[in-house]
Design a protein around this motif. Structure first.
Motif, PDB file in Angstrom:
ATOM      1  N   ASP A  73      15.804 -19.596 -20.299  1.00 41.66           N
ATOM      2  CA  ASP A  73      15.187 -18.120 -19.733  1.00 41.66           C
ATOM      3  C   ASP A  73      16.328 -17.177 -19.487  1.00 41.66           C
ATOM      4  OD1 ASP A  73      12.670 -19.099 -20.203  1.00 41.66           O
ATOM      5  OD2 ASP A  73      11.994 -19.596 -18.050  1.00 41.66           O
ATOM      6  N   PHE A  74      17.297 -17.646 -18.709  1.00 39.75           N
ATOM      7  CA  PHE A  74      18.376 -16.500 -18.389  1.00 39.75           C
ATOM      8  C   PHE A  74      19.243 -16.077 -19.550  1.00 39.75           C
ATOM      9  CE2 PHE A  74      22.740 -15.830 -17.156  1.00 39.75           C
ATOM     10  CZ  PHE A  74      22.481 -14.942 -16.182  1.00 39.75           C
ATOM     11  N   TRP A  75      19.311 -16.857 -20.686  1.00 41.88           N
ATOM     12  CA  TRP A  75      19.694 -16.262 -21.772  1.00 41.88           C
ATOM     13  C   TRP A  75      18.823 -15.928 -22.921  1.00 41.88           C
ATOM     14  CZ3 TRP A  75      24.836 -15.428 -21.685  1.00 41.88           C
ATOM     15  CH2 TRP A  75      25.690 -15.881 -20.708  1.00 41.88           C
ATOM     16  N   ASP A  76      17.845 -16.038 -22.717  1.00 48.16           N
ATOM     17  CA  ASP A  76      16.703 -15.587 -23.977  1.00 48.16           C
ATOM     18  C   ASP A  76      17.207 -14.165 -24.347  1.00 48.16           C
ATOM     19  OD1 ASP A  76      14.373 -14.955 -25.233  1.00 48.16           O
ATOM     20  OD2 ASP A  76      13.048 -14.471 -23.657  1.00 48.16           O
ATOM     21  N   ASP A  77      17.281 -13.298 -23.658  1.00 45.79           N
ATOM     22  CA  ASP A  77      17.811 -11.912 -24.107  1.00 45.79           C
ATOM     23  C   ASP A  77      16.877 -11.404 -25.233  1.00 45.79           C
ATOM     24  OD1 ASP A  77      19.922 -11.918 -22.260  1.00 45.79           O
ATOM     25  OD2 ASP A  77      21.192 -12.820 -23.341  1.00 45.79           O
ATOM     26  N   ASN A  78      15.825 -11.724 -25.309  1.00 47.10           N
ATOM     27  CA  ASN A  78      14.899 -10.840 -26.381  1.00 47.10           C
ATOM     28  C   ASN A  78      14.588  -9.536 -25.975  1.00 47.10           C
ATOM     29  OD1 ASN A  78      12.899 -10.604 -28.250  1.00 47.10           O
ATOM     30  ND2 ASN A  78      11.836 -12.285 -27.760  1.00 47.10           N
ATOM     31  N   PRO A  79      15.448  -8.916 -26.866  1.00 50.37           N
ATOM     32  CA  PRO A  79      14.885  -7.180 -26.782  1.00 50.37           C
ATOM     33  C   PRO A  79      13.665  -6.744 -26.854  1.00 50.37           C
ATOM     34  CG  PRO A  79      16.013  -7.405 -28.819  1.00 50.37           C
ATOM     35  CD  PRO A  79      15.937  -8.862 -28.014  1.00 50.37           C
ATOM     36  N   GLY A  80      12.641  -7.371 -27.448  1.00 51.51           N
ATOM     37  CA  GLY A  80      11.305  -6.894 -27.700  1.00 51.51           C
ATOM     38  C   GLY A  80      10.474  -8.282 -28.109  1.00 51.51           C
ATOM     39  N   LYS A  81      10.180  -8.772 -26.866  1.00 51.50           N
ATOM     40  CA  LYS A  81       9.235  -9.886 -27.156  1.00 51.50           C
ATOM     41  C   LYS A  81       7.818  -9.481 -27.060  1.00 51.50           C
ATOM     42  CE  LYS A  81       7.291 -14.098 -24.248  1.00 51.50           C
ATOM     43  NZ  LYS A  81       7.472 -14.715 -23.016  1.00 51.50           N
ATOM     44  N   LEU A  82       7.094  -9.795 -27.951  1.00 54.54           N
ATOM     45  CA  LEU A  82       5.490  -9.713 -28.180  1.00 54.54           C
ATOM     46  C   LEU A  82       4.963 -10.694 -27.315  1.00 54.54           C
ATOM     47  CD1 LEU A  82       3.575  -7.905 -29.901  1.00 54.54           C
ATOM     48  CD2 LEU A  82       3.687  -9.794 -31.856  1.00 54.54           C
ATOM     49  N   ASN A  83       3.870  -9.822 -26.517  1.00 58.63           N
ATOM     50  CA  ASN A  83       3.184 -10.672 -25.799  1.00 58.63           C
ATOM     51  C   ASN A  83       1.688 -10.530 -26.129  1.00 58.63           C
ATOM     52  OD1 ASN A  83       4.889 -11.253 -23.293  1.00 58.63           O
ATOM     53  ND2 ASN A  83       5.236  -9.289 -23.782  1.00 58.63           N
ATOM     54  N   VAL A  84       1.207 -11.648 -26.645  1.00 55.68           N
ATOM     55  CA  VAL A  84      -0.300 -11.615 -27.003  1.00 55.68           C
ATOM     56  C   VAL A  84      -1.482 -12.350 -26.182  1.00 55.68           C
ATOM     57  CG1 VAL A  84      -1.954 -12.396 -28.974  1.00 55.68           C
ATOM     58  CG2 VAL A  84       0.484 -11.840 -29.519  1.00 55.68           C
ATOM     59  N   MET A  85      -2.345 -11.533 -25.775  1.00 55.33           N
ATOM     60  CA  MET A  85      -3.262 -12.189 -24.764  1.00 55.33           C
ATOM     61  C   MET A  85      -4.671 -11.739 -25.261  1.00 55.33           C
ATOM     62  SD  MET A  85      -1.698 -11.084 -21.082  1.00 55.33           S
ATOM     63  CE  MET A  85      -3.063 -11.965 -20.324  1.00 55.33           C
ATOM     64  N   GLY A  86      -5.418 -12.639 -26.128  1.00 52.48           N
ATOM     65  CA  GLY A  86      -6.477 -12.114 -26.944  1.00 52.48           C
ATOM     66  C   GLY A  86      -6.192 -11.402 -27.742  1.00 52.48           C
ATOM     67  N   HIS A  87      -7.035 -10.181 -27.702  1.00 53.90           N
ATOM     68  CA  HIS A  87      -6.767  -9.048 -28.680  1.00 53.90           C
ATOM     69  C   HIS A  87      -5.777  -8.041 -28.110  1.00 53.90           C
ATOM     70  CE1 HIS A  87     -10.297 -10.439 -31.230  1.00 53.90           C
ATOM     71  NE2 HIS A  87     -10.903 -10.638 -30.115  1.00 53.90           N
ATOM     72  N   VAL A  88      -5.199  -8.352 -26.648  1.00 54.36           N
ATOM     73  CA  VAL A  88      -4.233  -7.509 -26.409  1.00 54.36           C
ATOM     74  C   VAL A  88      -2.786  -7.706 -26.863  1.00 54.36           C
ATOM     75  CG1 VAL A  88      -3.133  -6.446 -24.236  1.00 54.36           C
ATOM     76  CG2 VAL A  88      -5.724  -6.700 -24.451  1.00 54.36           C
ATOM     77  N   GLN A  89      -1.912  -6.820 -27.249  1.00 53.24           N
ATOM     78  CA  GLN A  89      -0.611  -7.213 -27.616  1.00 53.24           C
ATOM     79  C   GLN A  89       0.284  -6.114 -26.713  1.00 53.24           C
ATOM     80  OE1 GLN A  89      -0.004  -7.391 -31.657  1.00 53.24           O
ATOM     81  NE2 GLN A  89      -1.339  -9.058 -32.138  1.00 53.24           N
ATOM     82  N   TYR A  90       1.340  -6.603 -26.229  1.00 49.09           N
ATOM     83  CA  TYR A  90       2.412  -5.796 -25.643  1.00 49.09           C
ATOM     84  C   TYR A  90       3.617  -6.360 -25.787  1.00 49.09           C
ATOM     85  CZ  TYR A  90       2.050  -8.609 -21.466  1.00 49.09           C
ATOM     86  OH  TYR A  90       2.136  -9.542 -20.510  1.00 49.09           O
ATOM     87  N   ILE A  91       4.608  -5.444 -25.649  1.00 41.52           N
ATOM     88  CA  ILE A  91       6.201  -5.755 -25.640  1.00 41.52           C
ATOM     89  C   ILE A  91       6.906  -5.559 -24.468  1.00 41.52           C
ATOM     90  CG2 ILE A  91       8.427  -5.092 -26.856  1.00 41.52           C
ATOM     91  CD1 ILE A  91       6.843  -4.463 -29.195  1.00 41.52           C
ATOM     92  N   THR A  92       7.495  -6.763 -24.074  1.00 41.25           N
ATOM     93  CA  THR A  92       8.446  -6.504 -22.701  1.00 41.25           C
ATOM     94  C   THR A  92      10.071  -6.472 -23.403  1.00 41.25           C
ATOM     95  OG1 THR A  92       8.392  -8.997 -22.640  1.00 41.25           O
ATOM     96  CG2 THR A  92       6.961  -7.769 -21.233  1.00 41.25           C
ATOM     97  N   LYS A  93      10.369  -5.770 -22.604  1.00 42.73           N
ATOM     98  CA  LYS A  93      11.988  -5.482 -23.298  1.00 42.73           C
ATOM     99  C   LYS A  93      13.073  -6.115 -22.086  1.00 42.73           C
ATOM    100  CE  LYS A  93      10.822  -1.419 -25.874  1.00 42.73           C
ATOM    101  NZ  LYS A  93      11.113   0.032 -25.641  1.00 42.73           N
ATOM    102  N   LYS A  94      14.101  -6.482 -22.592  1.00 38.88           N
ATOM    103  CA  LYS A  94      15.273  -7.063 -21.937  1.00 38.88           C
ATOM    104  C   LYS A  94      16.699  -6.510 -22.720  1.00 38.88           C
ATOM    105  CE  LYS A  94      14.697 -11.441 -21.509  1.00 38.88           C
ATOM    106  NZ  LYS A  94      13.252 -11.826 -21.594  1.00 38.88           N
ATOM    107  N   PHE A  95      17.835  -6.762 -22.038  1.00 35.36           N
ATOM    108  CA  PHE A  95      18.759  -6.304 -22.720  1.00 35.36           C
ATOM    109  C   PHE A  95      19.233  -7.540 -23.916  1.00 35.36           C
ATOM    110  CE2 PHE A  95      20.741  -4.424 -18.769  1.00 35.36           C
ATOM    111  CZ  PHE A  95      20.353  -3.310 -19.285  1.00 35.36           C
ATOM    112  N   SER A  96      19.766  -7.192 -25.185  1.00 33.01           N
ATOM    113  CA  SER A  96      19.983  -7.967 -26.182  1.00 33.01           C
ATOM    114  C   SER A  96      21.138  -8.942 -25.928  1.00 33.01           C
ATOM    115  CB  SER A  96      19.889  -7.336 -27.472  1.00 33.01           C
ATOM    116  OG  SER A  96      20.862  -6.458 -27.583  1.00 33.01           O
ATOM    117  N   PRO A  97      21.271  -9.909 -26.547  1.00 36.35           N
ATOM    118  CA  PRO A  97      22.581 -10.511 -26.325  1.00 36.35           C
ATOM    119  C   PRO A  97      24.040 -10.034 -26.264  1.00 36.35           C
ATOM    120  CG  PRO A  97      21.181 -11.857 -27.850  1.00 36.35           C
ATOM    121  CD  PRO A  97      20.700 -10.508 -27.680  1.00 36.35           C
ATOM    122  N   PRO A  98      24.237  -8.788 -26.995  1.00 39.46           N
ATOM    123  CA  PRO A  98      25.432  -8.141 -26.775  1.00 39.46           C
ATOM    124  C   PRO A  98      25.357  -7.255 -25.711  1.00 39.46           C
ATOM    125  CG  PRO A  98      24.135  -7.176 -28.724  1.00 39.46           C
ATOM    126  CD  PRO A  98      23.681  -8.463 -28.264  1.00 39.46           C
TER     127      PRO A  98
END
Length: 434
Positions: A247-272
């Motif tokens: 989790d600490f090194w995930d660094d996903n700049p745009g994780k897509l979260n899916v909850m039923g019919h709802v979708q949203y993106i959470t952001k973090k710094f990317s690896p660089p």
């Protein structure tokens, strides 16, 4: 961080205390980092944003400290002419470096002028804290000259041409070949990045990795099958520590979260972006002065830039399937990786490659025994972790991608080795600090 808050002060002529503070440079990099994150740049493109901006700042510092630093002109591919200041000009090189960073950063990033409010606040700060008007003007003129030169150089790296290049051809009928993965099933990211001009490597394939294990899921004794089995064994019983590392090194700049019919993106710094934060933490821990801080950022960003090119050359040369694709189809339909699989081929591991390269660059600046606490992820609700060295952090990162279920162990091992080759090239070939 959304900018500088300018505080009025009755104390004048303390602009050096404010603008020459190395923490000011780290905050400026963080400002670009936040803009990059907010505008959904992919990790590879983000590395380009950081590299050109930091190089611009470094060139200003080298021009102002020729007895200690050497220009990168003639050392980096295609970089020939960087303006030098006239001896008679009264330039504050730290202030000019901040402005050059912002000038290039907002030019190679979008939206246009994204850092203008920040540079305006720097100008106000310089004026209110007593920098002479003549010095402000001369510094801003020189910053614009360096900015123009670096931007002109950046336009020759083939980036614009790759924007209109052909799309990746998905061939789902070829066993072991990469195909889009859930939940977004996004198209392959930057399938032409290996065509970008490297900073220091002679070509994207200078450090071409050996072939991955041959795709073979029928022979239980094959190297490929053993890689799959190893991943299933480890990810099936991840410890809390292993999950925390992933989790600490995930660094996903745009994780897509899916909850039923709802979708949203959470952001973090990317690896660089994460490694840019580490560069700032390193400078603070080492009590580095302003020029050394800029030098550390620039060297690290060059290593990151070339490391991505090296890795993307491998990814789209071999086009291998992700563990998620293989495991859910042939081994366990209910298996899911701990982290969300990014949209590009598996071999080799990008984060392992660039982390190993960055670690070598930072080690060459600050040494191999600078212990630090990485607080980069606190703003995203992830607790900090401590490391005895940059190399130790890169080694942990290497396991993180495996624990996360994103890469087979062999991919991480090879990536770590070849990322170090890129880092070694930057360390051995570049002449920066005298």
């Amino acid at each position: 961080m959304t900018g500088i808050v300018v505080l009025s002060s009755c104390k004048k002529n303390d602009y050096k205390q404010i603008l020459h503070d190395p923490a000011m440079y780290s905050r400026t990099v963080h400002e670009l980092n936040s803009i990059v994150m907010g505008n959904n740049f992919t990790p590879v493109v983000a590395s380009r944003n950081y590299a050109y901006a930091n190089i611009a700042a470094y060139e200003v510092i080298a021009a102002g400290n020729p007895q200690h630093y050497t220009s990168l002109s003639g050392q980096l591919n295609g970089l020939k002419d960087v303006p030098k200041p006239a001896a008679s000009e009264k330039i504050d090189f730290e202030y000019a470096a901040l402005l050059a960073f912002c000038g290039v950063g907002q030019t190679v990033t979008f939206p246009e002028g994204s850092m203008q409010y920040y540079t305006d606040s720097l100008h106000t700060m310089a004026k209110e804290h007593g920098m002479p008007d003549e010095m402000i003007a001369a510094s801003e003129i020189y910053a614009k000259q360096v900015t123009a030169a670096i931007v002109k150089w950046s336009k020759g790296d083939n980036y614009l041409e790759t924007r209109s290049a052909s799309k990746y051809s998905v061939k789902s009928n070829i066993p072991g070949r990469w195909i889009p993965t859930p939940p977004s099933y996004a198209a392959a990211v930057e399938s032409h990045w290996q065509e970008i001009r490297p900073m220091l490597m002679d070509s994207a394939s200078q450090f071409r990795v050996p072939p991955p294990p041959v795709y073979n899921i029928s022979d239980k004794n094959s190297k490929y099958y053993q890689e799959v089995k190893y991943m299933l064994d480890v990810t099936g019983k991840l410890t809390p520590e292993q999950k925390e590392i992933a989790d600490f090194w995930d660094d996903n700049p745009g994780k897509l979260n899916v909850m039923g019919h709802v979708q949203y993106i959470t952001k973090k710094f990317s690896p660089p972006g994460h490694w840019m934060s580490i560069a700032g933490i390193a400078a603070e821990n080492a009590k580095a002065d302003f020029p050394t801080t800029v030098y550390g950022f620039a060297k690290t960003s060059i290593a990151l830039f070339d490391a991505f090119i090296q890795c993307w050359d491998a990814k789209y040369f071999y086009n291998t399937a992700r563990p998620e694709t293989v495991i859910t189809k042939f081994f366990n339909a209910d298996w899911r990786p701990h982290l969300q699989t990014p949209p590009f081929p598996e071999y080799t591991c990008g984060h392992s490659t660039i982390s190993s390269a960055a670690a070598e660059a930072l080690t060459s600046v600050y040494g191999d025994h600078l212990a630090y606490r990485d607080t980069s992820e606190l703003e995203f609700g992830i607790k900090s972790r401590s490391y005895k060295s940059f190399r130790a952090a890169a080694e942990e990162n290497n396991w993180a991608r495996f624990y996360g279920g994103l890469h087979f162990h062999n991919s991480c091992t090879v990536a770590h080795e070849y990322g170090k080759k890129v880092g070694d090239l930057v360390v051995d070939k570049l002449v920066m600090k005298k």
